[in-house]
Write a protein that holds these residues in place. Structure first.
Motif, PDB file in Angstrom:
ATOM      1  N   SER A  57       0.824  -1.208   0.000  1.00 44.23           N
ATOM      2  CA  SER A  57       0.000   0.000   0.000  1.00 44.23           C
ATOM      3  C   SER A  57       0.861   1.262   0.000  1.00 44.23           C
ATOM      4  CB  SER A  57      -0.925  -0.003   1.220  1.00 44.23           C
ATOM      5  OG  SER A  57      -1.918  -0.984   1.075  1.00 44.23           O
ATOM      6  N   ARG A  58       1.938   1.259   0.779  1.00 46.38           N
ATOM      7  CA  ARG A  58       2.792   2.448   0.844  1.00 46.38           C
ATOM      8  C   ARG A  58       3.381   2.769  -0.529  1.00 46.38           C
ATOM      9  NH1 ARG A  58       5.109   1.650   5.220  1.00 46.38           N
ATOM     10  NH2 ARG A  58       4.412   3.423   6.467  1.00 46.38           N
ATOM     11  N   THR A  59       3.898   1.757  -1.197  1.00 42.34           N
ATOM     12  CA  THR A  59       4.463   1.973  -2.542  1.00 42.34           C
ATOM     13  C   THR A  59       3.384   2.436  -3.508  1.00 42.34           C
ATOM     14  OG1 THR A  59       6.175   0.311  -2.193  1.00 42.34           O
ATOM     15  CG2 THR A  59       5.655   0.882  -4.473  1.00 42.34           C
ATOM     16  N   GLY A  60       2.226   1.780  -3.452  1.00 38.56           N
ATOM     17  CA  GLY A  60       1.149   2.127  -4.368  1.00 38.56           C
ATOM     18  C   GLY A  60       0.666   3.552  -4.190  1.00 38.56           C
ATOM     19  N   PHE A  61       0.469   3.969  -2.943  1.00 43.01           N
ATOM     20  CA  PHE A  61      -0.022   5.327  -2.707  1.00 43.01           C
ATOM     21  C   PHE A  61       1.018   6.382  -3.082  1.00 43.01           C
ATOM     22  CE2 PHE A  61      -3.298   3.361   0.080  1.00 43.01           C
ATOM     23  CZ  PHE A  61      -4.397   3.969  -0.491  1.00 43.01           C
ATOM     24  N   LEU A  62       2.287   6.072  -2.907  1.00 39.38           N
ATOM     25  CA  LEU A  62       3.320   7.015  -3.355  1.00 39.38           C
ATOM     26  C   LEU A  62       3.278   7.178  -4.869  1.00 39.38           C
ATOM     27  CD1 LEU A  62       6.372   6.106  -1.073  1.00 39.38           C
ATOM     28  CD2 LEU A  62       5.023   8.219  -1.032  1.00 39.38           C
ATOM     29  N   ILE A  63       3.033   6.076  -5.575  1.00 39.55           N
ATOM     30  CA  ILE A  63       2.902   6.161  -7.034  1.00 39.55           C
ATOM     31  C   ILE A  63       1.671   6.979  -7.400  1.00 39.55           C
ATOM     32  CG2 ILE A  63       2.474   4.818  -9.137  1.00 39.55           C
ATOM     33  CD1 ILE A  63       4.127   2.554  -7.886  1.00 39.55           C
ATOM     34  N   LEU A  64       0.613   6.876  -6.595  1.00 37.44           N
ATOM     35  CA  LEU A  64      -0.604   7.649  -6.857  1.00 37.44           C
ATOM     36  C   LEU A  64      -0.355   9.145  -6.821  1.00 37.44           C
ATOM     37  CD1 LEU A  64      -2.370   5.071  -6.656  1.00 37.44           C
ATOM     38  CD2 LEU A  64      -3.798   6.292  -5.015  1.00 37.44           C
ATOM     39  N   TYR A  65       0.317   9.606  -5.770  1.00 35.16           N
ATOM     40  CA  TYR A  65       0.348  11.031  -5.481  1.00 35.16           C
ATOM     41  C   TYR A  65       1.608  11.758  -5.936  1.00 35.16           C
ATOM     42  CZ  TYR A  65      -3.407   9.509  -2.359  1.00 35.16           C
ATOM     43  OH  TYR A  65      -4.544   8.952  -1.848  1.00 35.16           O
ATOM     44  N   THR A  66       2.739  11.072  -6.000  1.00 30.99           N
ATOM     45  CA  THR A  66       4.008  11.770  -6.248  1.00 30.99           C
ATOM     46  C   THR A  66       4.072  12.444  -7.617  1.00 30.99           C
ATOM     47  OG1 THR A  66       5.132  10.250  -4.732  1.00 30.99           O
ATOM     48  CG2 THR A  66       6.508  11.540  -6.226  1.00 30.99           C
ATOM     49  N   PRO A  67       3.646  11.799  -8.707  1.00 34.67           N
ATOM     50  CA  PRO A  67       3.705  12.508 -10.000  1.00 34.67           C
ATOM     51  C   PRO A  67       2.900  13.802 -10.008  1.00 34.67           C
ATOM     52  CG  PRO A  67       3.427  10.160 -10.361  1.00 34.67           C
ATOM     53  CD  PRO A  67       3.229  10.385  -8.891  1.00 34.67           C
ATOM     54  N   ALA A  68       1.709  13.786  -9.373  1.00 32.45           N
ATOM     55  CA  ALA A  68       0.895  15.001  -9.323  1.00 32.45           C
ATOM     56  C   ALA A  68       1.575  16.072  -8.478  1.00 32.45           C
ATOM     57  CB  ALA A  68      -0.491  14.679  -8.763  1.00 32.45           C
ATOM     58  N   PHE A  69       2.184  15.668  -7.363  1.00 33.56           N
ATOM     59  CA  PHE A  69       2.931  16.621  -6.537  1.00 33.56           C
ATOM     60  C   PHE A  69       4.074  17.247  -7.331  1.00 33.56           C
ATOM     61  CE2 PHE A  69       6.943  16.709  -3.989  1.00 33.56           C
ATOM     62  CZ  PHE A  69       6.785  17.997  -3.475  1.00 33.56           C
ATOM     63  N   LEU A  70       4.820  16.423  -8.063  1.00 34.08           N
ATOM     64  CA  LEU A  70       5.948  16.943  -8.841  1.00 34.08           C
ATOM     65  C   LEU A  70       5.474  17.876  -9.948  1.00 34.08           C
ATOM     66  CD1 LEU A  70       8.176  13.737  -9.089  1.00 34.08           C
ATOM     67  CD2 LEU A  70       8.511  15.742  -7.618  1.00 34.08           C
TER      68      LEU A  70
END
Length: 264
Positions: A62-75
């Motif tokens: 879940s941690r890896t998946g959620f980071l993939i969810l949000y990090t591109p939008a944050f960047l």
């Protein structure tokens, strides 16, 4: 065809291609909500294992998946400060809101949430693409709208207030969820405290408020389309979440609604 009432609240769209993008965004996100309602769930959290293991695809933590969810939008939001400098207070507020929202979600993933399930790679990529495209397109479309006449009704400061309310409420209820389990617990419990005493997904309610705030700040048709589509998906997801709790817990309180207190 222009609708005079809406012209008071929205910028004109700068090109026909932006109009097409707005329509496609609206249709695709509403479709995701409809898919949830008919049981075709995006596979994360408690719905990660809704399909047989032989067909569900690669499973991530879940941690890896959620980071993939949000990090591109944050960047995308972060980069926008350098790619599109200036633009006035409204554009600055929009870039701040988009960037801060997804940065907060990354921080919660890393330091707040406790996880029990996993995420399926296909669903992870799909949601990540939605968030990235929503973040980038809201910023780019607003940049292309700079120089157009402002809507006669200015909603940007109301939007900022709604955004801050949404961010605060979303974080507070995520924190309540994190307190339900100890570090080694994996099972689900009925949430309580805050608006959890009235609805099963108050964190979704406040995420909807976040997106409403961003659309009020921007006041572009595409921002409103992203908000409407995201809201439909989260409302549908909350409906399915409540059904899941009712089936799992015999003592689930019948007065608890899905996402809107006392209403739905």
């Amino acid at each position: 065809m222009k609708i005079p009432v809406l012209e008071n609240f929205m910028f004109d769209e700068p090109s026909v291609w932006i109009t097409i993008t707005t329509v496609v965004t609206l249709i695709s996100t509403v479709y995701l909500g409809f898919s949830e309602m008919i049981g075709n769930h995006l596979q994360y959290s408690k719905f990660a294992d809704v399909k047989p293991s032989t067909t569900q695809g690669t499973k991530l933590s879940s941690r890896t998946g959620f980071l993939i969810l949000y990090t591109p939008a944050f960047l995308a939001g972060l980069v926008s400060f350098f790619v599109f400098p200036g633009g006035g207070i409204r554009f600055l507020l929009l870039k701040f809101a988009v960037t801060f929202h997804f940065f907060k979600r990354d921080l919660e993933v890393l330091f707040l949430h406790k996880y029990s399930g996993g995420m399926i790679l296909g669903s992870t990529i799909l949601i990540s693409i939605f968030y990235l495209s929503a973040a980038a397109s809201m910023i780019v479309v607003h940049y292309l709208s700079l120089g157009l006449p402002d809507p006669s009704i200015d909603l940007k400061y109301i939007g900022l207030i709604l955004f801050l309310v949404g961010i605060s409420g979303n974080f507070y209820h995520h924190k309540l969820l994190s307190k339900l389990r100890t570090a080694n617990e994996k099972g689900y419990k009925i949430p309580h405290g805050g608006l959890f005493n009235l609805v099963i997904c108050p964190h979704y309610l406040f995420e909807i408020i976040i997106f409403v705030g961003m659309s009020f700040i921007s006041q572009t048709p595409l921002a409103f389309a992203c908000t409407f589509g995201d809201s439909m998906y989260l409302i549908a997801r909350s409906y399915e979440t409540r059904k899941w709790y009712v089936n799992k817990f015999e003592d689930f309180p019948k007065n608890i609604k899905c996402v809107i207190p006392y209403v739905f």
